[in-house]
Design a protein around this motif. Structure first.
Motif: not given
Length: 339
Positions: A112-113, A116-117
């Protein structure tokens, strides 16, 4: 520029803000130890990929996420970095997320990170559980293609699977064990790192199905949930050898071969046939020493090239072609080790 690399590139590689990277590089207060480690790793990765970065062309940033023993992650990293300069017309930079033991929730947080990035693609070795399938689908929805490595996630929206036919690999292991043991009685120890890896499950299914098809009377003793690590496997093998005095063959699906062989030696027991997977550092040494019979190997360089090509095709940097076929299974013995 900081040294040979721009702060912007270091920040992108580390997954941090440029301001945080600047504070780390200039040793300013207010940064965490985790951020310092991330910057150090980013600089190491950029240095290893520097030949690729000198090339001109469209640039892709991809993430390699692997729940695997370090010996296998190192082999994958080496194969991928060797292929990077050959992947024209694009330039590919890689961020690595590699852990030997990785709770599913933490792995999901990493994916999930990444979403986002931002990323142009994810090469993923992960367990086949519903939460992971959902995470892959979320990445795909945001335009980040996912390539499943070694172990598949077939119910997800992953772009492709790259690796061997794991059922065929398991059947091959059964064939080799039967050919070498012949009429000699004995049980077979099968070691699995985690039952939720589909690839390992398919190898075991292929192995057991082949054994049943030959109507063999050999019993199969299974060890699972060790992450394929020597430290967690040794005691389990000791117990199995104490409880079953007929075990004289091993099919190592998940690794930990040094510990398994040490347990046989400590018990004064012979392992007549030992079949393992992958030409990692441990297995190469064990083959040279004649301690294992054969390794079922596939060319990781080809796998890495195919995985990157899938990402490039998804972003229309290459013409679309059919999904890659399963990698060829090679039987490596002490007598035909690649140079």
């Amino acid at each position: 520029m900081t040294g040979r690399f721009r702060i912007r590139d270091i920040a992108s590689q580390a997954g941090l803000s440029e301001a945080t990277v600047d504070r780390v590089l200039h040793r300013r207060p207010g940064v965490s130890a985790r951020a310092v480690r991330a910057v150090e790793q980013a600089l190491t990765d950029l240095e290893r990929q520097e030949t690729q970065l000198r090339l001109t062309g469209r640039t892709f940033l991809i993430d390699v996420v692997m729940h695997a023993p370090q010996r296998f992650s190192d082999a994958v990293r080496g194969a991928l970095e060797a292929e990077l300069p050959l992947l024209r017309p694009v330039v590919i930079r890689v961020r690595f997320h590699l852990r030997e033991s990785w709770p599913v929730d933490d792995l999901l947080d990493t994916l999930d990170t990444i979403a986002r990035r931002g990323s142009q693609g994810v090469l993923l070795k992960a367990p086949d559980v519903p939460e992971m399938v959902a995470a892959v689908d979320r990445l795909t929805t945001t335009g980040i293609p996912v390539v499943a490595l070694v172990t598949d996630l077939p119910t997800s929206r992953r772009a492709a699977y790259v690796g061997i036919d794991n059922r065929a690999a398991g059947a091959t292991a059964a064939y080799l064990i039967q050919q070498w043991l012949g009429d000699r009685p004995g049980s077979v120890l099968v070691t699995v790192s985690r039952g939720f890896f589909r690839g390992e499950e398919e190898r075991e299914m292929g192995f057991r199905a082949a054994m049943r098809s030959w109507r063999l009377s050999r019993s199969v003793v299974e060890i699972s949930d060790t992450d394929g690590l020597d430290a967690t496997l040794r005691d389990r093998v000791d117990d199995c050898l104490s409880n079953d005095l007929t075990i004289n063959a091993v099919y190592s699906i998940g690794g930990g071969n040094v510990a398994t062989l040490d347990a046989f030696a400590a018990a004064g027991r012979e392992c007549a046939v030992y079949i393992a997977h992958d030409l990692d550092v441990d297995n190469i040494q064990l083959l040279r020493q004649g301690r294992i019979s054969a390794v079922l190997h596939h060319d990781l360089h080809t796998d890495m090239r195919h995985a990157c090509q899938v990402v490039m095709q998804t972003h229309r940097a290459l013409p679309t072609t059919p999904p890659p076929a399963p990698s060829q299974i090679q039987v490596i013995t002490p007598h035909n080790l690649p140079s």
